[in-house]
Scaffold this motif. Sequence first.
Motif, PDB file in Angstrom:
ATOM      1  N   CYS A 197     -10.153   3.990   4.436  1.00 38.10           N
ATOM      2  CA  CYS A 197     -10.782   2.683   4.381  1.00 38.10           C
ATOM      3  C   CYS A 197     -10.086   2.007   5.570  1.00 38.10           C
ATOM      4  O   CYS A 197      -9.261   2.204   6.097  1.00 38.10           O
TER       5      CYS A 197
ATOM      6  N   SER B 166     -14.919  10.698   0.353  1.00 38.20           N
ATOM      7  CA  SER B 166     -14.046   9.938  -0.902  1.00 38.20           C
ATOM      8  C   SER B 166     -14.332   9.970  -2.239  1.00 38.20           C
ATOM      9  O   SER B 166     -13.493   9.832  -3.042  1.00 38.20           O
TER      10      SER B 166
ATOM     11  N   PRO C 169      -8.357   2.878  -4.159  1.00 36.81           N
ATOM     12  CA  PRO C 169      -8.566   2.675  -2.888  1.00 36.81           C
ATOM     13  C   PRO C 169      -7.842   4.258  -2.060  1.00 36.81           C
ATOM     14  O   PRO C 169      -6.985   4.812  -2.646  1.00 36.81           O
TER      15      PRO C 169
ATOM     16  N   CYS D  38     -13.408   0.256  -0.149  1.00 39.83           N
ATOM     17  CA  CYS D  38     -12.065   0.963  -0.418  1.00 39.83           C
ATOM     18  C   CYS D  38     -12.070   2.406  -0.226  1.00 39.83           C
ATOM     19  O   CYS D  38     -11.224   3.155  -0.277  1.00 39.83           O
ATOM     20  N   ASN D  39     -13.607   3.071  -0.580  1.00 43.72           N
ATOM     21  CA  ASN D  39     -13.898   4.470  -0.841  1.00 43.72           C
ATOM     22  C   ASN D  39     -15.004   4.646   0.228  1.00 43.72           C
ATOM     23  O   ASN D  39     -15.868   5.019  -0.277  1.00 43.72           O
TER      24      ASN D  39
ATOM     25  N   MET E 105     -10.353  -6.948  -2.026  1.00 43.00           N
ATOM     26  CA  MET E 105      -9.485  -7.093  -3.323  1.00 43.00           C
ATOM     27  C   MET E 105      -9.128  -8.406  -3.585  1.00 43.00           C
ATOM     28  O   MET E 105      -9.286  -8.997  -4.543  1.00 43.00           O
TER      29      MET E 105
ATOM     30  N   ALA F 205     -10.733  -3.695   3.142  1.00 44.36           N
ATOM     31  CA  ALA F 205     -10.225  -3.292   1.875  1.00 44.36           C
ATOM     32  C   ALA F 205      -9.404  -4.604   1.045  1.00 44.36           C
ATOM     33  O   ALA F 205      -9.747  -5.107   0.033  1.00 44.36           O
TER      34      ALA F 205
ATOM     35  N   THR G  24      -2.703   0.443  -4.034  1.00 42.06           N
ATOM     36  CA  THR G  24      -2.384  -0.647  -3.771  1.00 42.06           C
ATOM     37  C   THR G  24      -1.772  -1.881  -4.635  1.00 42.06           C
ATOM     38  O   THR G  24      -2.570  -2.176  -5.393  1.00 42.06           O
TER      39      THR G  24
ATOM     40  N   PRO H 236      -8.312  -1.056   6.439  1.00 45.16           N
ATOM     41  CA  PRO H 236      -7.265  -1.680   5.476  1.00 45.16           C
ATOM     42  C   PRO H 236      -7.808  -3.253   5.551  1.00 45.16           C
ATOM     43  O   PRO H 236      -7.315  -3.994   4.672  1.00 45.16           O
TER      44      PRO H 236
ATOM     45  N   PRO I 244       0.859  -1.072  -0.020  1.00 44.27           N
ATOM     46  CA  PRO I 244      -0.035   0.002   0.151  1.00 44.27           C
ATOM     47  C   PRO I 244       0.962   1.163  -0.199  1.00 44.27           C
ATOM     48  O   PRO I 244       2.008   1.350   0.567  1.00 44.27           O
TER      49      PRO I 244
ATOM     50  N   ILE J 135     -16.558  -3.003  -4.492  1.00 46.66           N
ATOM     51  CA  ILE J 135     -15.089  -2.898  -3.968  1.00 46.66           C
ATOM     52  C   ILE J 135     -15.099  -1.564  -3.406  1.00 46.66           C
ATOM     53  O   ILE J 135     -14.540  -1.082  -2.305  1.00 46.66           O
ATOM     54  N   THR J 136     -15.452  -0.540  -4.459  1.00 44.93           N
ATOM     55  CA  THR J 136     -15.455   1.071  -4.046  1.00 44.93           C
ATOM     56  C   THR J 136     -16.120   1.287  -2.919  1.00 44.93           C
ATOM     57  O   THR J 136     -15.453   2.192  -1.811  1.00 44.93           O
TER      58      THR J 136
END
Length: 457
Positions: free
Chosen positions: A354, A307, A350, A301-302, A363, A359, A257, A356, A143, A297-298
Amino acid sequence: MGNESIATDGGLSVEAQNVLDAIEENNVDFLRIQFTDILGTVKNVSVPASQAEKAFTEGIYFDGSSIEGFVRIQESDMRLMPDPSTFAILPWRSREDGTASARLIADVHEAADGGPFAGDPRQVLKRALKKAGDMGYTLNAGPEPEFFLFEEEDGRATTKTHDAGGYFDLAPKDLASDVRRDIIYGLDQMGFEVEASHHEVAEGQHEINFKYGDGLTMADNIATFRAVVRAIAAEHDVHGTFMPKPISGINGSGMHTHLSLFTEDGENVFHDEDDEFSLSTEAKQFLAGVLEHAPAITAVCNPTVNSYKRLVPGYEAPVYVAWSDVNRSALIRKPAARTPAASRIELRSPDPSCNPYLALAVMLQAGLDGIERGLEAPDPVRENIYEFDEAKREEYGIDTLPPHLGAAIDALEEDELVMDALGEHVASKFIEAKRAEYDDYRAAVSGWEIDRYLETF
């Protein structure tokens, strides 16, 4: 990695006994037992170092109903089981009398049966890592969390940047170089291998890169990194923030990442020297899985309303669901790799607000889904997607990420794979909290609206 190490005759693992020895050698008088709630906020329970052995054998009990997204009041008893491999002296807590404080990261367990708590984000990542392990893979992650340093006034943070530096600037423009130096010293003392640090594009913005590692260690390191930055910044009377977009009109902070899979023998599964992009079939399938599940995922991660102020065209943040080996306008980039071990993909969406653990878990699960289903990656886009109009994006089959938190949560709820990756408890509590956050945001009246409309209408 975890707290399942070999026990000694005294009932403690060898690793735990080593921690007890280190506590004595370093004159540690207090331990911070650290864990993370569902929203990614680091929590800790402080106990006298004399309780360390009990912490390893019995755990530290706490009220789980007080933690965001954990349990209801009638289910409140929980316990923390420290992972001895995460022991670290807190460099900013050393005192003149020679005593020190240390940190241990814990897994959250049910008090009743002693089993792992389904709502613990660290357990969510462990489940994903076990899935990878069952498929013969280990995850390596790298990251790159960015952050801002702001001035404080009357003990409160402002958005006045601490310097006027730009990308890779040197002092005197980069006035925060001393702060970064002390952060790096602190990280080094806590076991990080820092590879580089520099001033980022925006005024007051910085990046410190530390060496990649296994997924669980990297999630622990991100949580630790954020705590170290804030603590050492405070010692310099400035405020460190990982808010994705604290100032409009300039670049926001991301957490690009880097991801790769390795075999148990240390071979990089993602590398293929005969491929045009040096990517193996498995790497492209993994990449395709991440692209397919990108909208869901967004949400993870956001995860904040803010974000999506970063995820807009024009500020180097990716909003287009595509991949490339030559430009940074795509969601996934294939970085140049000098050695086979360095072949990897870089997910650029990302941001450092987030959680971690969650996230990395989503992913990884998305990528593994791509491998299991044999998904085919689209062709890379080597043009600047920011310059495409809507018709050209449609021609290339390029979708966009959700434009706001509400749309991202909708995408999450519709994605069975990512929902399963989070688990029923975490998914439901996360969505509940984020729906409430987005509803509050929609009902709030901003300064922009006052400036725009108050005297106009």
